[in-house]
Design a protein around this motif. Structure first.
Motif, PDB file in Angstrom:
ATOM      1  N   LYS A  71       0.992  -1.106  -0.078  1.00  0.00           N
ATOM      2  CA  LYS A  71       0.019   0.062   0.134  1.00  0.00           C
ATOM      3  C   LYS A  71       0.761   1.464  -0.087  1.00  0.00           C
ATOM      4  O   LYS A  71       0.702   2.255  -0.653  1.00  0.00           O
ATOM      5  N   GLU A  72       1.982   1.348   0.726  1.00  0.00           N
ATOM      6  CA  GLU A  72       2.906   2.453   0.820  1.00  0.00           C
ATOM      7  C   GLU A  72       3.743   2.780  -0.408  1.00  0.00           C
ATOM      8  O   GLU A  72       3.515   3.752  -0.933  1.00  0.00           O
ATOM      9  N   LEU A  73       3.997   1.365  -0.991  1.00  0.00           N
ATOM     10  CA  LEU A  73       4.775   1.662  -2.197  1.00  0.00           C
ATOM     11  C   LEU A  73       3.884   1.977  -3.426  1.00  0.00           C
ATOM     12  O   LEU A  73       4.340   2.965  -4.133  1.00  0.00           O
ATOM     13  N   TYR A  74       2.638   1.422  -3.713  1.00  0.00           N
ATOM     14  CA  TYR A  74       1.718   1.861  -4.312  1.00  0.00           C
ATOM     15  C   TYR A  74       1.166   3.275  -4.374  1.00  0.00           C
ATOM     16  O   TYR A  74       0.879   3.775  -5.503  1.00  0.00           O
ATOM     17  N   ALA A  75       1.291   4.000  -3.087  1.00  0.00           N
ATOM     18  CA  ALA A  75       0.899   5.390  -3.030  1.00  0.00           C
ATOM     19  C   ALA A  75       1.892   6.251  -3.813  1.00  0.00           C
ATOM     20  O   ALA A  75       1.282   7.452  -3.761  1.00  0.00           O
ATOM     21  N   ILE A  76       2.975   5.926  -3.626  1.00  0.00           N
ATOM     22  CA  ILE A  76       3.863   6.653  -4.483  1.00  0.00           C
ATOM     23  C   ILE A  76       3.439   7.027  -6.125  1.00  0.00           C
ATOM     24  O   ILE A  76       3.364   5.841  -6.747  1.00  0.00           O
ATOM     25  N   GLU A  77       3.783   8.194  -6.449  1.00  0.00           N
ATOM     26  CA  GLU A  77       3.481   8.588  -7.797  1.00  0.00           C
ATOM     27  C   GLU A  77       4.235   7.625  -8.688  1.00  0.00           C
ATOM     28  O   GLU A  77       5.400   7.627  -8.749  1.00  0.00           O
ATOM     29  N   GLY A  78       3.463   7.121  -9.874  1.00  0.00           N
ATOM     30  CA  GLY A  78       3.703   6.139 -10.682  1.00  0.00           C
ATOM     31  C   GLY A  78       3.996   4.810 -10.321  1.00  0.00           C
ATOM     32  O   GLY A  78       4.311   4.130 -11.380  1.00  0.00           O
ATOM     33  N   ASN A  79       3.973   4.282  -9.064  1.00  0.00           N
ATOM     34  CA  ASN A  79       4.189   3.019  -8.688  1.00  0.00           C
ATOM     35  C   ASN A  79       3.079   2.095  -8.846  1.00  0.00           C
ATOM     36  O   ASN A  79       3.211   0.873  -8.617  1.00  0.00           O
ATOM     37  N   SER A  80       1.935   2.569  -9.059  1.00  0.00           N
ATOM     38  CA  SER A  80       0.645   1.734  -9.164  1.00  0.00           C
ATOM     39  C   SER A  80       0.646   0.916 -10.385  1.00  0.00           C
ATOM     40  O   SER A  80       0.001   0.157 -10.702  1.00  0.00           O
ATOM     41  N   THR A  81       1.639   1.321 -11.148  1.00  0.00           N
ATOM     42  CA  THR A  81       1.675   0.747 -12.643  1.00  0.00           C
ATOM     43  C   THR A  81       3.154   0.234 -12.902  1.00  0.00           C
ATOM     44  O   THR A  81       3.936   0.968 -12.345  1.00  0.00           O
ATOM     45  N   CYS A  82       3.403  -0.715 -13.592  1.00  0.00           N
ATOM     46  CA  CYS A  82       4.760  -1.221 -14.061  1.00  0.00           C
ATOM     47  C   CYS A  82       5.395  -0.225 -14.753  1.00  0.00           C
ATOM     48  O   CYS A  82       4.833   0.606 -15.776  1.00  0.00           O
TER      49      CYS A  82
END
Length: 214
Positions: free
Chosen positions: A8-19
């Motif tokens: 959750k924390e890593l996905y919240a970083i801009e751009g990290n929700s996608t490969c």
């Protein structure tokens, strides 16, 4: 931090929700050298380049060192791509990378050949890559850049730049125009130094597996 909280924390970083490479949603693999998140398909292409170029780990199967997690938070997909895709054409179709025949070609061009990296950043990356090779040779733990990094799952608890001014002649993201680019490259270089030593045991394991197969 458990795996769910970490994701959750890593996905919240801009751009990290996608490969970082093909755009697939919710990537569950990481290249700790570059500080990015990638999907399982792109992780295979990264692995094929060898640990001198990219070091792959699973976010859900492998143990991530605290310093790796911090590096992922500091860099992330958006900042990394600001370096490695600085010269990528604006009309580039990222969806095309999902095609099998295009995926490996794009990733090798992006990270190994530094095709879309500005010359000044490419020089820094190549210099550090050469220093890693020298250290490997000196310590007798040279990594095979054409070989595959062995996967060791555990319980989670881990053409050269197109710029006409480029002078780089040997074998890693959108235009930013800020001084943060150099900082991002420097951070990536520092993370490589931290992770290089962890490759020795993996390389020895790979050699043992190869000998067993023969």
């Amino acid at each position: 931090m458990n795996s769910v909280e970490a994701l959750k924390e890593l996905y919240a970083i801009e751009g990290n929700s996608t490969c970082a490479d093909c755009g697939t949603e919710k990537p569950k693999w990481t290249c700790v050298v570059h500080g990015i998140l990638v999907c399982i398909e792109c992780s295979g292409a990264h692995r094929s380049m060898g640990v001198n170029v990219s070091q792959v780990r699973s976010l859900t199967l492998d143990t991530l060192k605290p310093e790796w997690i911090e590096k992922l938070k500091q860099i992330g997909n958006r900042q990394s791509n600001a370096v490695y895709e600085a010269l990528l054409p604006k009309d580039f179709d990222r969806g095309s990378v999902k095609k099998f025949e295009k995926r490996n070609e794009f990733i090798v061009s992006k990270y190994m050949n530094l095709k879309y990296t500005r010359s000044e950043d490419a020089e820094m990356i190549l210099e550090e890559r050469q220093r890693r090779r020298t250290r490997h040779k000196r310590t007798g733990t040279a990594a095979d850049t054409n070989g595959k990094e062995p996967s060791q799952p555990t319980t989670l608890t881990e053409p050269v730049s197109n710029d006409t001014s480029a002078t780089v002649n040997t074998t890693t993201d959108a235009t930013t125009g800020t001084s943060g680019i150099s900082d991002t490259v420097t951070a990536a270089v520092d993370s490589v130094k931290e992770s290089t030593e962890s490759n020795s045991d993996q390389q020895q394991t790979e050699e043992q597996v190869k000998r067993a197969d023969t």
